[in-house]
Write an enzyme that holds these catalytic residues in place. Structure first.
Site, mmCIF file in Angstrom:
data_model
loop_
_atom_site.group_PDB
_atom_site.id
_atom_site.type_symbol
_atom_site.label_atom_id
_atom_site.label_comp_id
_atom_site.label_asym_id
_atom_site.label_seq_id
_atom_site.Cartn_x
_atom_site.Cartn_y
_atom_site.Cartn_z
ATOM 1 N N HIS A 19 59.338 12.184 25.830
ATOM 2 C CA HIS A 19 58.713 12.406 27.137
ATOM 3 C C HIS A 19 59.619 13.332 27.936
ATOM 4 O O HIS A 19 60.595 12.910 28.548
ATOM 5 C CB HIS A 19 58.533 11.065 27.867
ATOM 6 C CG HIS A 19 57.712 11.163 29.113
ATOM 7 N ND1 HIS A 19 57.309 10.058 29.817
ATOM 8 C CD2 HIS A 19 57.205 12.232 29.786
ATOM 9 C CE1 HIS A 19 56.589 10.426 30.868
ATOM 10 N NE2 HIS A 19 56.528 11.750 30.869
ATOM 11 N N ASP A 20 59.300 14.614 27.910
ATOM 12 C CA ASP A 20 60.114 15.618 28.597
ATOM 13 C C ASP A 20 59.234 16.844 28.812
ATOM 14 O O ASP A 20 58.038 16.813 28.533
ATOM 15 C CB ASP A 20 61.358 15.943 27.769
ATOM 16 C CG ASP A 20 62.564 16.309 28.626
ATOM 17 O OD1 ASP A 20 62.391 17.148 29.547
ATOM 18 O OD2 ASP A 20 63.651 15.753 28.391
ATOM 19 N N ILE A 21 59.817 17.932 29.283
ATOM 20 C CA ILE A 21 59.032 19.140 29.451
ATOM 21 C C ILE A 21 58.576 19.637 28.076
ATOM 22 O O ILE A 21 59.227 19.340 27.061
ATOM 23 C CB ILE A 21 59.819 20.232 30.208
ATOM 24 C CG1 ILE A 21 61.040 20.680 29.400
ATOM 25 C CG2 ILE A 21 60.224 19.745 31.588
ATOM 26 C CD1 ILE A 21 61.747 21.882 30.009
ATOM 27 N N ASP B 31 64.156 -2.897 14.261
ATOM 28 C CA ASP B 31 64.872 -2.485 15.469
ATOM 29 C C ASP B 31 66.263 -3.104 15.472
ATOM 30 O O ASP B 31 66.519 -4.127 16.116
ATOM 31 C CB ASP B 31 64.082 -2.893 16.713
ATOM 32 C CG ASP B 31 62.740 -2.178 16.786
ATOM 33 O OD1 ASP B 31 62.706 -0.964 16.490
ATOM 34 O OD2 ASP B 31 61.727 -2.810 17.124
ATOM 35 N N LYS C 290 59.360 8.094 21.058
ATOM 36 C CA LYS C 290 58.626 8.169 22.332
ATOM 37 C C LYS C 290 59.104 9.328 23.218
ATOM 38 O O LYS C 290 59.533 9.136 24.346
ATOM 39 C CB LYS C 290 58.738 6.850 23.096
ATOM 40 C CG LYS C 290 58.096 5.654 22.388
ATOM 41 C CD LYS C 290 58.148 4.419 23.273
ATOM 42 C CE LYS C 290 57.488 3.228 22.618
ATOM 43 N NZ LYS C 290 58.273 2.688 21.482
ATOM 44 N N ASN D 162 58.634 22.355 26.259
ATOM 45 C CA ASN D 162 59.545 23.101 25.393
ATOM 46 C C ASN D 162 60.608 22.193 24.789
ATOM 47 O O ASN D 162 60.945 22.310 23.599
ATOM 48 C CB ASN D 162 60.212 24.228 26.187
ATOM 49 C CG ASN D 162 61.105 25.094 25.307
ATOM 50 O OD1 ASN D 162 60.639 25.759 24.389
ATOM 51 N ND2 ASN D 162 62.397 25.081 25.594
ATOM 52 N N THR E 150 53.238 -2.238 25.705
ATOM 53 C CA THR E 150 52.685 -3.595 25.670
ATOM 54 C C THR E 150 53.550 -4.590 26.448
ATOM 55 O O THR E 150 53.171 -5.749 26.596
ATOM 56 C CB THR E 150 52.512 -4.093 24.223
ATOM 57 O OG1 THR E 150 53.735 -3.908 23.512
ATOM 58 C CG2 THR E 150 51.396 -3.325 23.528
ATOM 59 N N GLY F 166 57.281 -6.634 14.278
ATOM 60 C CA GLY F 166 58.729 -6.628 14.236
ATOM 61 C C GLY F 166 59.328 -7.996 14.033
ATOM 62 O O GLY F 166 59.459 -8.486 12.921
ATOM 63 N N ARG F 167 59.671 -8.646 15.142
ATOM 64 C CA ARG F 167 60.428 -9.899 15.081
ATOM 65 C C ARG F 167 59.787 -11.011 14.254
ATOM 66 O O ARG F 167 60.526 -11.776 13.611
ATOM 67 C CB ARG F 167 60.723 -10.375 16.515
ATOM 68 C CG ARG F 167 61.857 -9.575 17.158
ATOM 69 C CD ARG F 167 61.942 -9.762 18.640
ATOM 70 N NE ARG F 167 60.910 -9.002 19.341
ATOM 71 C CZ ARG F 167 60.856 -8.886 20.660
ATOM 72 N NH1 ARG F 167 61.745 -9.493 21.419
ATOM 73 N NH2 ARG F 167 59.901 -8.162 21.218
ATOM 74 N N ARG G 129 51.269 -10.308 17.083
ATOM 75 C CA ARG G 129 51.926 -11.582 16.818
ATOM 76 C C ARG G 129 50.998 -12.511 16.041
ATOM 77 O O ARG G 129 49.815 -12.609 16.384
ATOM 78 C CB ARG G 129 52.307 -12.273 18.144
ATOM 79 C CG ARG G 129 53.372 -11.535 18.959
ATOM 80 C CD ARG G 129 54.731 -11.642 18.295
ATOM 81 N NE ARG G 129 55.788 -11.064 19.102
ATOM 82 C CZ ARG G 129 56.191 -9.803 19.035
ATOM 83 N NH1 ARG G 129 55.592 -8.970 18.208
ATOM 84 N NH2 ARG G 129 57.194 -9.381 19.786
ATOM 85 N N GLN H 180 56.763 -9.301 25.110
ATOM 86 C CA GLN H 180 55.451 -8.656 25.127
ATOM 87 C C GLN H 180 54.522 -9.414 26.082
ATOM 88 O O GLN H 180 54.612 -10.627 26.218
ATOM 89 C CB GLN H 180 54.837 -8.645 23.720
ATOM 90 C CG GLN H 180 55.699 -7.989 22.670
ATOM 91 C CD GLN H 180 55.771 -6.478 22.820
ATOM 92 O OE1 GLN H 180 55.132 -5.897 23.669
ATOM 93 N NE2 GLN H 180 56.563 -5.836 21.981
#
Length: 223
Positions: free
Chosen positions: A62-64, A9, A60, A66, A114, A203-204, A174, A183
């Protein structure tokens, strides 16, 4: 193949390539999120593909329905191994997301971030019960025909009982001595895998280590 996907990230493409190259032998794939994608776009994802690891594109959606379908269709040339959508987008959105995805791409539904806990659920008008929320959305994702879910290690065992053949992505992982950071619902890599995780997103603990390769090897050794 290692179940560890390293979450890179960062908006810095060269740093992302350096980390991925250093840990390549000890992880199973690379997770690229919004921070990376907004800075580097499709061209950046193509460059990361050249490293030779599967790409988990964690945007991620997240919409209508179509809009989500069209967005996923636009990503088809990238051939990601995994894509994320929010389960809260509803059945039609989940169905359209899966239909729009490239053959071979796993579409997984994010149940509950999370970084959220009981009080956060209450603040957005839901019951203060992460377990109940995750189970409800797991059932929705399964019935909608996507490949699996994203959930914390605290819920994966119960989710697997509901969906034996599901694909379970566990973030917020972790090491036992690792910093929790932002988190709130975390588990160790070994505990998540034992509970039924398909892949572990780390990640970190790897990317911010002085020696990312050593950190990845140490986590892999616990598995």
């Amino acid at each position: 193949m290692s179940p560890i996907y390293v979450a890179i990230d960062t908006p810095d493409l060269e740093r992302a390539k350096l980390i991925a190259t250093r840990v390549k032998a000890h992880v199973g794939g690379i997770k690229l999120g919004l921070e990376f994608f907004m800075a580097n776009g499709r061209a950046g994802v193509h460059e990361m593909h050249d490293i030779g690891l599967p790409i988990f594109l964690d945007l991620k959606f997240h919409d209508i329905p179509n809009t989500v379908a069209k967005a996923i269709q636009a990503l088809r040339p990238l051939e990601p191994a995994i894509l994320t959508v929010h389960a809260a987008g509803g059945r039609a959105m989940l169905e359209d997301a899966k239909a729009a995805a490239p053959t071979g791409t796993k579409v997984v539904a994010v149940t509950m971030l999370t970084s959220l806990d009981d009080s956060d659920l209450t603040s957005i008008g839901l019951k203060p019960d992460p377990h109940e929320q995750v189970m409800r959305l797991t059932e929705l994702a399964k019935s909608a025909g996507v490949d699996g879910i994203v959930c914390s290690g605290n819920e994966v065992a119960a989710a697997k009982k509901l969906w034996h053949d599901g694909f379970f992505v566990i973030p917020g992982v972790r090491p036992a001595n690792g910093k929790v950071g932002d988190q709130k619902r975390v588990v160790t890599p070994r505990a998540a895998l034992d509970a039924g995780a398909s892949i572990l997103v780390v990640g970190r603990p790897i990317t911010q280590a002085q020696d990312p390769d050593l950190a990845a090897r140490e986590i892999e050794a616990t598995l």
